[in-house]
Design a protein around this motif. Structure first.
Motif, PDB file in Angstrom:
ATOM      1  N   GLU A 243       0.817  -1.049   0.030  1.00 40.88           N
ATOM      2  CA  GLU A 243      -0.027  -0.101  -0.067  1.00 40.88           C
ATOM      3  C   GLU A 243       0.751   1.313  -0.057  1.00 40.88           C
ATOM      4  OE1 GLU A 243      -3.216  -0.085  -0.614  1.00 40.88           O
ATOM      5  OE2 GLU A 243      -3.129  -2.444  -0.493  1.00 40.88           O
ATOM      6  N   THR A 244       1.894   1.280   0.689  1.00 38.80           N
ATOM      7  CA  THR A 244       2.997   2.072   0.607  1.00 38.80           C
ATOM      8  C   THR A 244       3.386   2.431  -0.746  1.00 38.80           C
ATOM      9  OG1 THR A 244       3.660   1.860   2.783  1.00 38.80           O
ATOM     10  CG2 THR A 244       5.082   3.189   1.496  1.00 38.80           C
ATOM     11  N   MET A 247       0.620   4.355  -2.748  1.00 42.96           N
ATOM     12  CA  MET A 247       0.415   5.658  -2.379  1.00 42.96           C
ATOM     13  C   MET A 247       1.546   6.355  -2.860  1.00 42.96           C
ATOM     14  SD  MET A 247       1.979   8.114  -0.157  1.00 42.96           S
ATOM     15  CE  MET A 247       2.568   7.279   1.132  1.00 42.96           C
ATOM     16  N   THR A 250       0.902   7.043  -6.748  1.00 40.06           N
ATOM     17  CA  THR A 250      -0.117   7.957  -7.083  1.00 40.06           C
ATOM     18  C   THR A 250       0.123   9.325  -6.499  1.00 40.06           C
ATOM     19  OG1 THR A 250      -1.807   6.097  -6.578  1.00 40.06           O
ATOM     20  CG2 THR A 250      -2.625   8.377  -6.297  1.00 40.06           C
ATOM     21  N   HIS A 251       1.006   9.655  -5.549  1.00 44.55           N
ATOM     22  CA  HIS A 251       0.956  10.878  -5.030  1.00 44.55           C
ATOM     23  C   HIS A 251       2.319  11.345  -4.925  1.00 44.55           C
ATOM     24  CE1 HIS A 251      -3.112  11.104  -3.325  1.00 44.55           C
ATOM     25  NE2 HIS A 251      -2.828   9.899  -2.599  1.00 44.55           N
ATOM     26  N   PRO A 372      -1.967  11.566   2.098  1.00 41.59           N
ATOM     27  CA  PRO A 372      -2.567  10.379   1.885  1.00 41.59           C
ATOM     28  C   PRO A 372      -2.891   9.941   3.429  1.00 41.59           C
ATOM     29  CG  PRO A 372      -0.719  10.497   0.691  1.00 41.59           C
ATOM     30  CD  PRO A 372      -0.467  11.493   1.519  1.00 41.59           C
ATOM     31  N   GLY A 463      -3.733   2.309   0.398  1.00 35.95           N
ATOM     32  CA  GLY A 463      -3.149   3.028  -0.703  1.00 35.95           C
ATOM     33  C   GLY A 463      -3.780   4.085  -1.443  1.00 35.95           C
ATOM     34  N   HIS A 464      -5.129   3.588  -1.565  1.00 32.11           N
ATOM     35  CA  HIS A 464      -6.174   4.724  -2.294  1.00 32.11           C
ATOM     36  C   HIS A 464      -6.802   5.695  -1.416  1.00 32.11           C
ATOM     37  CE1 HIS A 464      -5.508   2.124  -5.745  1.00 32.11           C
ATOM     38  NE2 HIS A 464      -5.652   1.118  -5.121  1.00 32.11           N
ATOM     39  N   ASP A 465      -6.912   6.785  -1.925  1.00 31.41           N
ATOM     40  CA  ASP A 465      -7.442   7.996  -0.923  1.00 31.41           C
ATOM     41  C   ASP A 465      -9.124   7.650  -0.556  1.00 31.41           C
ATOM     42  OD1 ASP A 465      -5.327   9.125  -0.736  1.00 31.41           O
ATOM     43  OD2 ASP A 465      -5.643  10.910  -1.961  1.00 31.41           O
TER      44      ASP A 465
END
Length: 496
Positions: A243-244, A247, A250-251, A372, A463-465
């Motif tokens: 998940e890191t 994240m 994505t960010h 996040p 990891g998804h907002d």
């Protein structure tokens, strides 16, 4: 038409209406929420006590190690450089395992290195211990801010952000008082600063250890039990790492922006504080006593500005509040550097720190809301400390500038050539303030975010907002409140 980031500088009315009145929300807080908020504030205060013990002891350390100011400020630079490593280590531990024990362990290490500083005898030992202190210090801000803010209702987070951040100014204030009254009265001199600091730090670790884990992590563990999921520690860690990675993919742009923002803010803070006592003693011919008193007055301005700005940000928005307070800095730079009298320079210190730490008072909640959601210890903490790393040489830049830009003052009736720290700091802070205004305006704002409704970092999809915790809708904060208050809120929302 104006760009979107300008049109969106003031949050929408629906974002600002935050449900219940402030006093009603404060009255609804449990003792655990108050205690966790105090714990986060205290840990951040302790962080500042030790850090500024060095700034306030520069002249004593010069005599102790027979080194010039620029060499002593190397210790400040090293502390700031190594803080990024601590932010990564302790931020990951906190987002993976919880807020409580990583913060307790962090504070114990900070206390040990603070105590160790008081026993060094050589310059090399001093630099080594301050570098290790930087690693430990780096974890405190992200963990302390998360502990203090995520357990509070959305309506009070702006005010709470300002108060938590001004733990930094309170720490500076405490260190200044110790330097003013204790250091001159003991034969151990500057070492007494660090003995006092370490005692308060160990107390903060005891306070945090006495309190329960954050409700955010308790909820995640209860949900796990409810669904009969019993992942091993290794499985949770693999989920966390996956998940890191998601994240970061994505960010990545947000990560760069946050580091730029915090670089500007840390230049603003350290540029106006770290060498300030030295500036007053060297360029303005103040006694050590008067320089310390002026520092105390400046920090009273910081505490006032931080609380006011945090409160205002709940209504004006985070970015607009920051911009307004940074503009105040520019307006008061002349009062900060031009006078020579104690009263005028103290007034300048109050006003400058009112603006600097007022803007800073919005940062804990601004970073928490833009982060996040599942990574609210790692992301803000690392961004903050990478900004610290970029700005690590603030004191050395000013010291070097003072070596090259000179002025003459009358000292003991004799014209004396000294560094012109006033001009150096005025130019430095003016340029940095302009940068902070620009980077703040073009950045994002997620005013009123219900980040506590999100999954924890060791849960699938974190990891998804948009990944909400089981049964959470964005108004999850209400689920932890008494039924009567939830009914009251629902009636209010219906009326709106």
């Amino acid at each position: 038409m104006a760009p979107y980031f300008m049109r969106n500088l003031i949050p929408k009315r629906t974002q600002r209406a935050q449900g219940r009145p402030l006093l009603t929300v404060l009255a609804s807080l449990t003792w655990v929420q108050w205690a966790q908020f105090f714990s986060g504030w205290l840990c951040w205060t302790c962080d500042a006590i030790d850090f500024f013990s060095v700034s306030l002891s520069v002249t004593h350390l010069e005599a102790q190690f027979s080194k010039p100011t620029s060499s002593i400020t190397t210790a400040i630079t090293l502390t700031l450089l190594f803080r990024s490593l601590g932010a990564v280590i302790f931020g990951i531990l906190s987002d993976r395992f919880g807020r409580k024990w990583p913060l307790v362990g962090n504070m114990i290490l900070v206390g040990c290195f603070s105590l160790g500083t008081s026993f060094v005898n050589t310059y090399s030992q001093f630099l080594a211990v301050r570098s290790l202190f930087g690693v430990a210090m780096g974890g405190v801000w992200g963990l302390a801010a998360a502990t203090a803010l995520e357990n509070l209702p959305v309506e009070v987070r702006g005010l709470a952000s300002g108060i938590v951040q001004q733990g930094y100014a309170v720490g500076y204030l405490i260190a200044a008082v110790v330097n003013l009254f204790l250091v001159p009265e003991t034969s151990h001199g500057w070492r007494a600063m660090f003995w006092t600091s370490s005692g308060i730090i160990f107390f903060s670790a005891i306070v945090r250890a006495s309190l329960p884990e954050s409700a955010y992590f308790i909820r995640a563990k209860e949900a796990e039990k409810l669904h009969g999921e019993h992942k091993s520690t290794g499985e949770k860690t693999r989920v966390f790492l996956r998940e890191t990675k998601e994240m970061l993919k994505t960010h990545w742009l947000l990560c760069i922006y946050a580091v730029l923002l915090m670089s500007g803010f840390n230049f603003l803070s350290h540029g106006s504080q770290d060498l300030y006592p030295t500036y007053l003693q060297t360029s303005k011919n103040f006694s050590a006593h008067n320089a310390t008193v002026a520092t105390i007055i400046g920090n009273l301005g910081a505490i006032t500005g931080g609380a006011i700005a945090g409160f205002l940000s709940q209504y004006l928005g985070r970015r607009l509040t920051i911009v307004c307070f940074v503009l105040l800095i520019g307006a008061f730079i002349p009062l900060w550097i031009l006078p020579s009298s104690f009263s005028a320079l103290s007034a300048g210190a109050f006003c400058i720190q009112f603006g600097v730490q007022g803007a800073w008072g919005v940062i804990p909640i601004q970073l928490a809301e833009m982060s996040p959601p599942a990574f609210r210890a790692t992301f803000p903490g690392v961004a903050y400390q990478l900004g610290n790393m970029v700005s690590a040489a603030s004191a050395q830049i000013e010291a070097t500038g003072g070596n090259n830009l000179r002025t003459t003052i009358i000292k003991n009736g004799v014209p004396t050539d000294v560094p012109d720290y006033a001009t150096v700091q005025g130019i430095f802070i003016g340029v940095v303030a302009a940068f902070v205004i620009i980077i703040t305006i073009v950045g994002p704002e997620n005013h009123g975010s219900h980040f506590e409704a999100h999954k924890t970092a060791f849960e699938e999809g974190a990891g998804h907002d948009e990944a909400r915790a089981e049964g959470e809708t964005g108004e999850s904060v209400r689920s932890s409140r008494p039924d009567s208050l939830r009914v009251e809120e629902e009636k209010h929302d219906s009326a709106v």
